[in-house]
Write a protein that holds these residues in place. Structure first.
Motif, PDB file in Angstrom:
ATOM      1  N   LYS A  22     -11.883  -1.707   1.147  1.00 33.11           N
ATOM      2  CA  LYS A  22     -10.538  -2.142   1.536  1.00 33.11           C
ATOM      3  C   LYS A  22      -9.868  -2.919   0.407  1.00 33.11           C
ATOM      4  O   LYS A  22      -8.670  -2.765   0.176  1.00 33.11           O
ATOM      5  N   ALA A  25      -8.566  -0.427  -1.956  1.00 35.67           N
ATOM      6  CA  ALA A  25      -7.443   0.302  -1.370  1.00 35.67           C
ATOM      7  C   ALA A  25      -6.183  -0.564  -1.303  1.00 35.67           C
ATOM      8  O   ALA A  25      -5.070  -0.069  -1.495  1.00 35.67           O
ATOM      9  N   LEU A  26      -6.349  -1.854  -1.049  1.00 32.05           N
ATOM     10  CA  LEU A  26      -5.199  -2.748  -0.874  1.00 32.05           C
ATOM     11  C   LEU A  26      -4.625  -3.267  -2.182  1.00 32.05           C
ATOM     12  O   LEU A  26      -3.482  -3.729  -2.214  1.00 32.05           O
ATOM     13  N   ALA A  29      -1.167  -2.379  -3.148  1.00 33.35           N
ATOM     14  CA  ALA A  29      -0.169  -2.964  -2.240  1.00 33.35           C
ATOM     15  C   ALA A  29       0.062  -4.442  -2.565  1.00 33.35           C
ATOM     16  O   ALA A  29       0.985  -5.060  -2.035  1.00 33.35           O
ATOM     17  N   ALA A 104       0.356  -1.715   3.008  1.00 34.67           N
ATOM     18  CA  ALA A 104      -1.076  -2.035   2.971  1.00 34.67           C
ATOM     19  C   ALA A 104      -1.812  -1.339   4.110  1.00 34.67           C
ATOM     20  O   ALA A 104      -2.927  -0.836   3.918  1.00 34.67           O
ATOM     21  N   LYS A 106      -1.190   1.490   5.588  1.00 36.30           N
ATOM     22  CA  LYS A 106      -1.410   2.913   5.294  1.00 36.30           C
ATOM     23  C   LYS A 106      -2.660   3.089   4.444  1.00 36.30           C
ATOM     24  O   LYS A 106      -3.442   4.013   4.646  1.00 36.30           O
ATOM     25  N   ARG A 107      -2.860   2.186   3.508  1.00 35.81           N
ATOM     26  CA  ARG A 107      -4.017   2.255   2.623  1.00 35.81           C
ATOM     27  C   ARG A 107      -5.304   1.890   3.363  1.00 35.81           C
ATOM     28  O   ARG A 107      -6.335   2.540   3.197  1.00 35.81           O
ATOM     29  N   ARG A 110      -6.617   4.625   5.655  1.00 34.09           N
ATOM     30  CA  ARG A 110      -7.357   5.693   4.960  1.00 34.09           C
ATOM     31  C   ARG A 110      -8.841   5.362   4.870  1.00 34.09           C
ATOM     32  O   ARG A 110      -9.696   6.232   5.050  1.00 34.09           O
TER      33      ARG A 110
END
Length: 144
Positions: A22, A25-26, A29, A104, A106-107, A110
């Protein structure tokens, strides 16, 4: 008891891997995992107190105060006294906060979908049930 037999070690490893995924991924953002968690909970519970936000995000109140200060400084939240209870400070997302939270989320979704896809529906349900049982047991255990 050997470390490979300790459930806590496996649970912790999975939690660390999830947090790492996470965090990666974040990053685009522009928020951390704790900041995202606070923004997400605030999006679902406008006006929530910092103490309740800390409980829902699984952090201590001092940690949440630091997260909120950072989010306020970036213009993502606003904190105002409650209309009736002046000692209660309500926290709400600003328009900028909503924008960054949705980007954030949306990421983060995933990552959650990739994790869920690793299991069958029955496995996911069983895993969630087992983790809920583990949490309930551990919440009830008090050191002697």
């Amino acid at each position: 008891m050997p470390v490979e037999e300790r459930l806590g070690s496996s649970i912790k490893r999975a939690e660390q891997a999830l947090q790492g995924a996470k965090l990666a991924a974040l990053k685009p953002a522009g928020v951390t995992v704790p900041q995202y968690a606070a923004l997400y909970v605030l999006s679902q519970n406008p006006g929530i107190s910092a103490a309740e936000l800390a409980r829902r995000c699984g952090v201590t109140p001092p940690t949440m105060n630091t997260v909120l200060a950072n989010l306020r400084d970036r213009g993502f939240i606003e904190r105002t006294p409650h209309a009736l209870h002046r000692n209660v400070i309500e926290t709400r997302l600003t328009e900028a906060g909503e924008t960054v939270m949705y980007a954030a989320d949306k990421r983060a979704v995933r990552v959650e979908r990739a994790l869920a896809a690793e299991f069958t529906d029955q496995e996911r349900e069983s895993l969630m049930d087992m983790l809920a049982r583990a949490a309930a047991l551990l919440d009830s255990v008090r050191p002697e």
